[in-house]
Write an enzyme that holds these catalytic residues in place. Structure first.
Site, PDB file in Angstrom:
ATOM      1  CB  SER A 162     -82.329   8.379  45.192  1.00  5.98           C
ATOM      2  OG  SER A 162     -82.615   8.362  46.690  1.00  5.98           O
ATOM      3  CG  ASP A 181     -79.401   5.599  46.778  1.00  6.83           C
ATOM      4  OD1 ASP A 181     -79.202   5.802  45.661  1.00  6.83           O
ATOM      5  OD2 ASP A 181     -80.126   6.227  47.477  1.00  6.83           O
TER       6      ASP A 181
END
Length: 361
Positions: free
Chosen positions: A45, A197
């Protein structure tokens, strides 16, 4: 260490939205340290964004180029955030509260994303952050960078497994897949697979660095709190705490595996040449990140981002002062204190009782 020789480290960078500016500060200080060489970086991320921006800068202009690239990137993120409808409330600005918990736009969007899929909320898949990364990062340079190996983690939606992207396959899509929060953005498709993610499966993934035979010192830069002393007492706080636990669980699982490996090496007298033993280090400030609200991960105001950057530099500076001599010699992060409840190899003595694991309880 011979004169002029640098100690080599690998870096594992957690995600955390704008809290990734803490990691920017850590990297800024480590890149400033001539006694260190960064061998490999695994990021998820915001950690993935920091990793590719740093690699781009390293390839283009060395350490100074990497520091400049990171500063340019975070300033651009902050500048772009000025046009976001999600801003702090006037009251929070007045009292200096960095949280967005009282922001009407934030509360409305948070409620909306619980009811409507992001693909329907944003059918054109507009993502200003993607445009920003594409504009500022030259992925040809990232993939050509030989000064640092880069690993980016995303989560395969169908299998739930971590997917590690590495040079020369890194792209804006792999980075955006690593940062794709499913309640905010549609899944990112790469080669026919959908990704969310990377924090759900590896925040950050450690095993690409453990497998790196060229470096045995692994430094985890942690920006998410493992412990919160205050129990959540609202629906939002409960959801935020569940997300923190979920995003930390993969890291804890990999640390447990490394802990068991260390125990096996010690218990069985295994040769380190055959069974790799990592030296682990941690750059983190539990109390400071515990004070940051989950909603502030969406606060990219320059004053806030700059303060996080300075905190990160301070973390790294303190860690270097306390632990530099141990790099290349021993771990400075004691896994025994974290995993006291972990099962032990049969021949491993129980430090509390002096008995071995195969003796009666």
């Amino acid at each position: 260490m011979a004169k002029g020789e640098r100690k080599r480290i690998d870096l594992a960078l957690q995600g955390g939205g704008s809290h990734g500016a803490l990691t920017w500060g850590v990297l800024d200080r480590l890149l400033e340290e001539d006694r260190l060489e960064i061998d490999g970086v695994s990021g998820t991320s915001a950690g993935a964004m920091n990793a590719v921006v740093m690699a781009d800068g390293l390839h283009k202009g060395g350490r100074d180029g990497a520091r400049e690239a990171l500063a340019t990137f975070w300033k651009a993120v902050s500048d772009a955030a000025r046009f976001s409808p999600i801003q702090r409330s006037p009251w929070d600005r007045l009292i200096g509260n960095d949280s967005l918990d009282n922001s009407p736009a934030y509360l409305f969007y948070e409620s909306l994303t619980q009811l409507i899929a992001p693909a329907k909320l944003n059918p054109l898949a507009i993502n200003p952050l993607r445009d920003l990364v594409l504009k500022l990062v030259d992925f040809e340079r990232v993939n050509a960078c030989r000064k640092a190996k880069v690993f980016v983690t995303a989560t395969n939606v169908r299998t739930g497994q971590a997917k590690i992207f590495r040079q020369p396959e890194l792209s804006v899509d792999t980075v955006m897949a690593s940062a794709c929060l499913p309640f905010m953005f549609p899944a990112v498709e790469i080669d026919g697979e959908a990704y969310w993610d990377g924090g759900y499966s590896g925040n950050p993934a450690l095993y690409p660095l453990v497998d790196d035979q060229g470096c045995r010192d692994l430094v985890v830069v942690q920006v998410n709190p493992l412990i919160r002393r205050k129990l959540p007492d609202s629906a939002r706080d409960i959801i935020n705490r569940i997300n923190e636990i979920t995003f930390n669980s993969s890291l804890i699982k990999e640390l447990r595996s490394i802990h068991l490996l260390h125990q096996l090496i010690a218990a069985e007298g295994l040769e380190l040449e055959s069974y790799r033993s990592m030296r682990l280090h941690l750059i983190h400030a539990e109390q400071e990140v515990e004070e940051l609200s989950a909603s502030s991960k969406l606060n990219a105001e320059w004053d806030f981002v700059s303060r996080l950057h300075q905190r990160g530099r301070a973390w790294a500076n303190f860690w270097l002062e306390e632990n530099f001599d141990a790099i290349g010699e021993c771990s400075t992060f004691d896994l025994n204190t974290v995993f006291q409840d972990t099962f032990r190899p049969i021949s491993m003595p129980d430090e509390t009782s002096g008995r071995r694991g195969d003796e009666g309880s």
